[in-house]
Design an enzyme around this catalytic site. Sequence first.
Site, PDB file in Angstrom:
ATOM      1  N   SER A 123     -20.281  -6.690   0.366  1.00 57.48           N
ATOM      2  CA  SER A 123     -21.612  -6.146   0.644  1.00 57.48           C
ATOM      3  C   SER A 123     -21.564  -4.634   0.789  1.00 57.48           C
ATOM      4  O   SER A 123     -20.604  -4.075   1.346  1.00 57.48           O
ATOM      5  CB  SER A 123     -22.089  -6.772   1.958  1.00 57.48           C
ATOM      6  OG  SER A 123     -23.205  -6.089   2.466  1.00 57.48           O
ATOM      7  N   TYR A 147     -21.531  -8.401  11.028  1.00 55.30           N
ATOM      8  CA  TYR A 147     -21.616  -8.938   9.657  1.00 55.30           C
ATOM      9  C   TYR A 147     -20.820  -8.053   8.694  1.00 55.30           C
ATOM     10  O   TYR A 147     -19.952  -8.534   7.951  1.00 55.30           O
ATOM     11  CB  TYR A 147     -23.081  -9.030   9.191  1.00 55.30           C
ATOM     12  CG  TYR A 147     -23.177  -9.255   7.701  1.00 55.30           C
ATOM     13  CD1 TYR A 147     -22.854 -10.495   7.154  1.00 55.30           C
ATOM     14  CD2 TYR A 147     -23.523  -8.218   6.827  1.00 55.30           C
ATOM     15  CE1 TYR A 147     -22.879 -10.697   5.780  1.00 55.30           C
ATOM     16  CE2 TYR A 147     -23.551  -8.412   5.455  1.00 55.30           C
ATOM     17  CZ  TYR A 147     -23.231  -9.650   4.934  1.00 55.30           C
ATOM     18  OH  TYR A 147     -23.253  -9.839   3.574  1.00 55.30           O
ATOM     19  N   LYS A 151     -17.141  -8.745   6.562  1.00 52.12           N
ATOM     20  CA  LYS A 151     -16.889  -8.619   5.123  1.00 52.12           C
ATOM     21  C   LYS A 151     -15.722  -7.653   4.870  1.00 52.12           C
ATOM     22  O   LYS A 151     -14.898  -7.867   3.982  1.00 52.12           O
ATOM     23  CB  LYS A 151     -18.155  -8.111   4.413  1.00 52.12           C
ATOM     24  CG  LYS A 151     -19.272  -9.152   4.355  1.00 52.12           C
ATOM     25  CD  LYS A 151     -18.933 -10.258   3.380  1.00 52.12           C
ATOM     26  CE  LYS A 151     -19.933 -11.383   3.420  1.00 52.12           C
ATOM     27  NZ  LYS A 151     -19.617 -12.494   2.525  1.00 52.12           N
TER      28      LYS A 151
END
Length: 345
Positions: A123, A147, A151
């Site tokens: 991302s 989050y 990643k």
Amino acid sequence: MLVTGGAGFIGSHTCVELLDHGYELIVVDDYSNSTPQVLARVERIAGRFVGAVYELDIRDRRALSAVFDRHSVDAVVHFAAHKAVGESTRMPIEYYDTNVGGTTALLRTMHDHGVHQLVFSSSCSIYGDAGHGPLDEATPARPTSPYAASKWVCEQILADVCHRCPEYTVLCLRYFNPAGAHPSGLLGEDPRGAPDNLMPYVAQVAVGRRPRLPVFGDDYPTPDGTAIRDYLHVMDTVEAHRVALDHLADGPGMRVYNLGVGKGSSVLDVVAAFSEACGRPIPYEVAPRRPGDATELVADATAVARAWGWHPTRNLADMCRDAWRFQQLNPSGYAGSARRPNTKD
Ligand code: NAD
Ligand code: WQD
């Protein structure tokens, strides 16, 4: 080909693309952010069956291993993860457990079964608030949420595995802002609860499910004061995955590519484009900035173009047109449509 999270937004569109190109698919998904109805739609569009569908949590290594025992898996496209940035700040352990723990459980299972090829969903959020101008893959990672950190941790684990185990090939794709829907109107983005993301929120306002869009901040240092993102059609996103699979054989190691258009659009640009697509104004009100939002995130996606010849071909108007078609045809999302049964053990 095993697809984790294949019932989700990007996963389901990828399944159509891969079925259209002759792949045999095994899908695993726990439906924590999707429904089995989606896969019935995938099969309807493709005119072919998904080979097997298993409802399981990828952290359940015994269940995942049974799938690898039962099927001959050559490579894995790994979408399964939790993805809401705001929620991750309230539930960091859940995010690390699912996103990092899920990835290591998958890797362990792949390793035990001699499977060494992986396409990983990363991302643009790993870049954090990196500043003005297109960001290339050398931009230092500065994740600002659990989050994004999850990643980035996965990327580091995968890079280290590739460094130490020369049989592995990992293609890591850093998506900017995928949006839009399948042109059939049968597949699209159907988040549970109030949408976190801009495009599905605008679509729900357009269809009358929500009264108005909150525009998070109009005091950014941008031409119209609203934040700028690089919106990428989900169909371009999934075509990049199909192209990636053709390049798994290029050689071992980890390769990392941004997926974006390279063009920034502000929140008000999206509102205007969606109004144009649906033929009515989108009511909005300016709200405070959302904590953690960057001013501008735009991809430098020239590396993937050079390496694979992949270029997005669709623009913001196409994304809005397709998202609007899906929203109009499915005002309540997938609720009430036919289910696709899971494969039995
Ligand atoms: P999504 O939530 O629609 O899809 C994820 C799918 O994974 C869902 O079907 C969910 O039920 C499933 N899942 C979640 N946890 C699972 C688990 N433990 N076991 C099995 N299945 C599980 O999300 P999406 O937008 O399709 O995103 C796909 C991937 O791309 C994610 O890894 C996400 O982090 C990444 N990504 C998405 C975006 C975006 O804007 N949509 C941008 C960058 C990266
Ligand atoms: C876009 C812009 C909001 C909703 C996140 C992740 C990123 C990727 C995509 C997963 C921002 C504004 C939004 C609303 C608004 N996902 N907005 N009103 O935050 O750029 O990216 O999703 O990996 O990694 O960080 O996407 O669609 O939430 O927001 O004004 O109701 O729209 O402030 O400027 P974002 P988004």
